[in-house]
Design an enzyme around this catalytic site. Sequence first.
Site, PDB file in Angstrom:
ATOM      1  N   ARG A 103     -52.225  -4.042  18.900  1.00  0.00           N
ATOM      2  CA  ARG A 103     -53.622  -4.421  18.601  1.00  0.00           C
ATOM      3  C   ARG A 103     -53.646  -5.907  18.278  1.00  0.00           C
ATOM      4  O   ARG A 103     -52.918  -6.380  17.404  1.00  0.00           O
ATOM      5  CB  ARG A 103     -54.121  -3.605  17.401  1.00  0.00           C
ATOM      6  CG  ARG A 103     -55.506  -4.021  16.848  1.00  0.00           C
ATOM      7  CD  ARG A 103     -56.602  -3.824  17.854  1.00  0.00           C
ATOM      8  NE  ARG A 103     -57.932  -3.784  17.267  1.00  0.00           N
ATOM      9  CZ  ARG A 103     -58.713  -4.846  17.055  1.00  0.00           C
ATOM     10  NH1 ARG A 103     -58.258  -6.069  17.316  1.00  0.00           N
ATOM     11  NH2 ARG A 103     -59.918  -4.697  16.560  1.00  0.00           N
ATOM     12  N   ASP A 108     -62.127  -8.904  17.413  1.00  0.00           N
ATOM     13  CA  ASP A 108     -62.718  -7.613  17.741  1.00  0.00           C
ATOM     14  C   ASP A 108     -63.497  -7.786  19.039  1.00  0.00           C
ATOM     15  O   ASP A 108     -64.413  -8.616  19.121  1.00  0.00           O
ATOM     16  CB  ASP A 108     -63.664  -7.170  16.619  1.00  0.00           C
ATOM     17  CG  ASP A 108     -63.567  -5.694  16.312  1.00  0.00           C
ATOM     18  OD1 ASP A 108     -62.853  -4.984  17.051  1.00  0.00           O
ATOM     19  OD2 ASP A 108     -64.182  -5.242  15.333  1.00  0.00           O
ATOM     20  N   GLU A 111     -67.144  -2.906  22.088  1.00  0.00           N
ATOM     21  CA  GLU A 111     -66.680  -1.539  22.309  1.00  0.00           C
ATOM     22  C   GLU A 111     -67.124  -1.004  23.664  1.00  0.00           C
ATOM     23  O   GLU A 111     -68.272  -1.159  24.072  1.00  0.00           O
ATOM     24  CB  GLU A 111     -67.226  -0.618  21.207  1.00  0.00           C
ATOM     25  CG  GLU A 111     -66.658  -0.893  19.823  1.00  0.00           C
ATOM     26  CD  GLU A 111     -65.201  -0.478  19.730  1.00  0.00           C
ATOM     27  OE1 GLU A 111     -64.868   0.662  20.116  1.00  0.00           O
ATOM     28  OE2 GLU A 111     -64.392  -1.290  19.249  1.00  0.00           O
ATOM     29  N   ARG A 151     -51.180   1.723  15.664  1.00  0.00           N
ATOM     30  CA  ARG A 151     -50.930   0.567  16.521  1.00  0.00           C
ATOM     31  C   ARG A 151     -50.303  -0.564  15.703  1.00  0.00           C
ATOM     32  O   ARG A 151     -50.521  -0.658  14.492  1.00  0.00           O
ATOM     33  CB  ARG A 151     -52.242   0.078  17.147  1.00  0.00           C
ATOM     34  CG  ARG A 151     -52.930   1.115  18.006  1.00  0.00           C
ATOM     35  CD  ARG A 151     -54.278   0.644  18.531  1.00  0.00           C
ATOM     36  NE  ARG A 151     -55.215   0.360  17.452  1.00  0.00           N
ATOM     37  CZ  ARG A 151     -56.492   0.059  17.624  1.00  0.00           C
ATOM     38  NH1 ARG A 151     -56.993   0.011  18.848  1.00  0.00           N
ATOM     39  NH2 ARG A 151     -57.276  -0.194  16.598  1.00  0.00           N
TER      40      ARG A 151
END
Length: 227
Positions: A103, A108, A111, A151
């Site tokens: 990750r 971020d 999504e 992760r």
Amino acid sequence: MTLERDEISIFNPRILLMSSLITGSAFLSYRLYRSIQPIHKAYQIPKSYFRKKTLYGKVVSVGDGDNFHLFHTPGGLFTGWNWLRYPPQVNQRGLKGKTLHIRLCGVDAPERSHFGKPAQPYSEEALSWLKSYILGKFVRVKPLSLDRYGRVVCKVTKYSMGVIPRNVSLEMIKRGIGVVYESKSDAEFDGDEKKFKTQEKVARKSKKGLWKQGNKLITPGEYKRKY
């Protein structure tokens, strides 16, 4: 007398030296063997590596805009990778349990559609960019922590032209296809948080990527809290 000579001979300096050399060689050979074996699972990463050392490997799949699977190739060319032994091909089947799920730290990405939830704008652009940037490439990752999904959260570095280090998380933020990671409880930046936020401001001001949405923008963090 023969027994006494045999007992004394055990402590002969030459025998002691040979025994020490043999034992030392066996220990070093074992350590060398262990050091060149790929790490396949997160729990196999030595604790001494976190925040201090790096792992080198090939990106064999990219599953989302901010994570991927890495096949560890310790030692690179020096230990025979790509000329005596070869890493898997991109998107090769049968690699379950043989790769590290990485990750990207500090970023971020929008999504994608999951479990019936709608995809966020620019989620496919983020995925497409990450694939074009690192899929099939060799990168160096610095383990920072493990997240709730198991992760390995890492600082990921790709070397442009083989020598120029590029922080993959920062490159995404610069292009407006990712935002600075919003959660404070488990955020990892490896000391680059200020740099990340500065580049995010530049991308927002320039209306790059997802920042073109203006006031309609829902950040990945807000999206996850909503759903």
